[in-house]
Design a protein around this motif. Sequence first.
Motif, short mmCIF file in Angstrom:
data_model
loop_
_atom_site.label_atom_id
_atom_site.label_comp_id
_atom_site.label_asym_id
_atom_site.label_seq_id
_atom_site.Cartn_x
_atom_site.Cartn_y
_atom_site.Cartn_z
N PRO A 91 49.54 43.18 -13.41
CA PRO A 91 50.29 41.93 -13.46
C PRO A 91 51.73 42.17 -13.91
O PRO A 91 52.01 43.07 -14.70
N ARG A 92 52.67 41.36 -13.40
CA ARG A 92 54.10 41.43 -13.68
C ARG A 92 54.78 42.65 -13.08
O ARG A 92 55.91 42.94 -13.39
N HIS A 93 54.11 43.42 -12.23
CA HIS A 93 54.70 44.58 -11.59
C HIS A 93 54.74 44.37 -10.08
O HIS A 93 53.84 43.75 -9.52
N LEU A 94 55.77 44.90 -9.45
CA LEU A 94 55.90 44.89 -8.00
C LEU A 94 56.08 46.34 -7.56
O LEU A 94 56.51 47.17 -8.35
N PHE A 95 55.79 46.65 -6.31
CA PHE A 95 55.85 48.03 -5.86
C PHE A 95 57.25 48.38 -5.38
O PHE A 95 57.83 47.71 -4.53
N CYS A 96 57.80 49.46 -5.93
CA CYS A 96 59.12 49.96 -5.54
C CYS A 96 58.92 51.07 -4.51
O CYS A 96 58.27 52.08 -4.81
N LEU A 97 59.46 50.89 -3.32
CA LEU A 97 59.31 51.89 -2.27
C LEU A 97 60.11 53.15 -2.57
O LEU A 97 59.71 54.24 -2.19
N LYS A 98 61.22 53.04 -3.25
CA LYS A 98 62.03 54.20 -3.56
C LYS A 98 61.39 55.05 -4.66
O LYS A 98 61.31 56.27 -4.55
N CYS A 99 60.91 54.42 -5.71
CA CYS A 99 60.24 55.13 -6.82
C CYS A 99 58.81 55.52 -6.47
O CYS A 99 58.23 56.37 -7.12
N ARG A 100 58.23 54.84 -5.47
CA ARG A 100 56.83 55.02 -5.08
C ARG A 100 55.87 54.76 -6.25
O ARG A 100 54.92 55.49 -6.49
#
Length: 147
Positions: free
Chosen positions: A74-83
């Motif tokens: 919860p409260r996290h989204l996926f960063c494509l750059k950081c993976r």
Amino acid sequence: MGKRKIDARRVRTHRNYTVREAALCLSVHKNTIQHWLKNGLPHLNDRRPFLILGQDLKNFLQERRRARRKPCPPRHLFCLKCRAPRMPAGGLLDYEPITASSGNLKGICEVCETLIFRRVSLASIEAVTANCDVAFPQRQERLIGKA
């Protein structure tokens, strides 16, 4: 060139594979299969060529994929750059509706400052966005037909 996903569904469980056959089946180089053998892929090594049981190969690939997964808490989204799952900068999120019942949350990564995303349904948006400020879009006024 980026990494390709290896499809474990192409492996037949009731078949035995040589290194070359496994490489052809999965569309990878035979050195990749040799590397997997060194890293724990079970094989029958009492004679040459090494035989790999289809079920063992399938289990090995599924376990590799399971180990690399990083679910978003919860409260996290996926960063494509950081993976990796990341917190939005300042706890600010935008909601972009896709259908009447679901949409995308969009924010900015705290680490690399690129856009981060997460698909969410309206029913579960409160659990996902706890203690974050979410901006919902307002309906635009139409200019055509106005007097």
